[in-house]
Write an enzyme that holds these catalytic residues in place. Sequence first.
Site, PDB file in Angstrom:
ATOM      1  N   TRP A  52       2.556   1.587  -3.376  1.00 18.58           N
ATOM      2  CA  TRP A  52       1.602   1.990  -4.414  1.00 18.58           C
ATOM      3  C   TRP A  52       1.425   3.503  -4.445  1.00 18.58           C
ATOM      4  O   TRP A  52       1.232   4.090  -5.513  1.00 18.58           O
ATOM      5  CB  TRP A  52       0.247   1.318  -4.153  1.00 18.58           C
ATOM      6  CG  TRP A  52      -0.809   1.669  -5.153  1.00 18.58           C
ATOM      7  CD1 TRP A  52      -1.053   1.058  -6.353  1.00 18.58           C
ATOM      8  CD2 TRP A  52      -1.779   2.731  -5.064  1.00 18.58           C
ATOM      9  NE1 TRP A  52      -2.106   1.663  -7.002  1.00 18.58           N
ATOM     10  CE2 TRP A  52      -2.565   2.694  -6.234  1.00 18.58           C
ATOM     11  CE3 TRP A  52      -2.043   3.702  -4.104  1.00 18.58           C
ATOM     12  CZ2 TRP A  52      -3.604   3.578  -6.462  1.00 18.58           C
ATOM     13  CZ3 TRP A  52      -3.074   4.597  -4.331  1.00 18.58           C
ATOM     14  CH2 TRP A  52      -3.854   4.526  -5.493  1.00 18.58           C
ATOM     15  N   HIS A  53       1.520   4.148  -3.294  1.00 19.03           N
ATOM     16  CA  HIS A  53       1.274   5.589  -3.237  1.00 19.03           C
ATOM     17  C   HIS A  53       2.385   6.412  -3.873  1.00 19.03           C
ATOM     18  O   HIS A  53       2.143   7.564  -4.270  1.00 19.03           O
ATOM     19  CB  HIS A  53       1.072   6.035  -1.784  1.00 19.03           C
ATOM     20  CG  HIS A  53      -0.309   5.773  -1.270  1.00 19.03           C
ATOM     21  ND1 HIS A  53      -0.650   4.631  -0.603  1.00 19.03           N
ATOM     22  CD2 HIS A  53      -1.442   6.512  -1.343  1.00 19.03           C
ATOM     23  CE1 HIS A  53      -1.936   4.674  -0.279  1.00 19.03           C
ATOM     24  NE2 HIS A  53      -2.439   5.809  -0.710  1.00 19.03           N
ATOM     25  N   GLY A  54       3.591   5.885  -3.957  1.00 14.93           N
ATOM     26  CA  GLY A  54       4.647   6.689  -4.562  1.00 14.93           C
ATOM     27  C   GLY A  54       5.981   5.971  -4.577  1.00 14.93           C
ATOM     28  O   GLY A  54       6.229   5.054  -3.783  1.00 14.93           O
TER      29      GLY A  54
ATOM     30  N   THR B 159       0.835  -1.207   0.000  1.00  9.12           N
ATOM     31  CA  THR B 159       0.000   0.000   0.000  1.00  9.12           C
ATOM     32  C   THR B 159       0.865   1.249   0.000  1.00  9.12           C
ATOM     33  O   THR B 159       0.603   2.205  -0.743  1.00  9.12           O
ATOM     34  CB  THR B 159      -0.927   0.006   1.228  1.00  9.12           C
ATOM     35  OG1 THR B 159      -1.765  -1.145   1.196  1.00  9.12           O
ATOM     36  CG2 THR B 159      -1.797   1.255   1.246  1.00  9.12           C
TER      37      THR B 159
END
Length: 470
Positions: A320-322, A317
């Site tokens: 996935w954000h950056g 997670t």
Amino acid sequence: MNFSTVQFLFVFLPLAWLVYFVLPPRVRNAALAAVSLLFCVWGGYGAAALLLAFCALNWLAGLALARAGRAKKPLLAAAVVLDLAVLVFFKYAGFAAQNINALLPGAVPVASIALPLGLSFYTFQGISYCVDVAKGETPPEKNPVRFFLYMAFFAHVTSGPIMRYGDQAAALDPKSPARKVTLDRFCYGIKRFVLGLAKKALLADQLGVFHSRVVSVSAGQVPAPVLLLGTVAYAFQLYYDFSGYSDMAVGLGEMFGLTMPENFDYPFLSRTVGEFWRRWHITLGAWFRRYLYFPLGGSRCSPARTCLNLFVVFLCTGIWHGAAWQFVAFGVWHGVWICAERLGLAKLLDKLPRWVSHVYFAAVSWVGFVLFGAPGLGQALAELAGVLTWQAGAAGMTAAAFFGVREALLLVTAIALCGPAQALLPRFKAWLREKTEPRPLGTAVLLALLFCSIVLVTANNYQGFIYAQF
């Protein structure tokens, strides 16, 4: 193209309404797909071309998976690997090269690759579609226009919500009752859009100005109270920005007969980190739960294996954000606390007074938002150290230089409207999601919010135009 821009509000959206509602129902899907493609082209020809190729790949994969027989598993694996390969190349290749070069200088060339519009979101939709078709949970979509609309409808293509095809299949038929746009539904769509626009323009953008002023100065020079308020402002900025976008997406969907799932459920009212992730970016959490956590074994394993599964999910997670170490740290931080709650911390908190669990959650989530919002991991650690040691800051750096009455009012309003006001005023909470034509008072409130939002949006766009010229 951002929803809170003059181009979208005064050019694109009226054009989309005109094209969609003037045409007969049998061609509305094609019209909406064309409008959505125009939206993507507006963001760049290369990004639009990649989206078309991605949609074609997953549409063909779905058709093949439905007929694959014994070859279904390797075919599904190939489709998922190809989807992820595209995401990794565009989002993480530069990050990986930079870290390799940090160990072996000059070993790998670092390419500057722009992240295509909405890639992280439609990659997950493509994967979920292929998996669901392979498992027989949804039939493959034979109509390419409908599939493109599922993947690339302009309301959700850039920032979600992330949807499963099976939840949208009925509404993708323009003759379906689920697609009918009544006056109540259209008015509700406008209300949700205006409320989302107000969140973005009146709260998120203004909080962002304060946070930007704080992080523009070296963390060691800023007094601890200002650092604390600045990082708290960022947490609310992110919430109102993203939840405002989600509200606008839901509103746009209702205007065109496509109901989208809710993405936020007052996450700052949570008492644990686990509860927070059930209320924050709901569709992303649901995706990871269904397509990663359950395949890893979910909670049907030993406590140690369950914790490992949870940790992997939250590490992914964060990534996935950056593509940066701060996002890795963000995922690790939440993964550790989720595991601690699973091992008994949540039960202990449940036995304590409610205010204790709220304080616990506020402290843990604050650290997470600092990791998420800082320009880099080093800056995030410096900000945390500055607050925890209650640093005095550099000479001349006073709280008054950063924080005044305007910022105080913004923070108080942000805190009140993120859930406490809705909890204390049930009628206000009900009105926010009420799906009937607005009454006179509600209409007046929405018009006032729309006017103020447009003023700020226009001012920001005009200022950006001036800066671009000079």
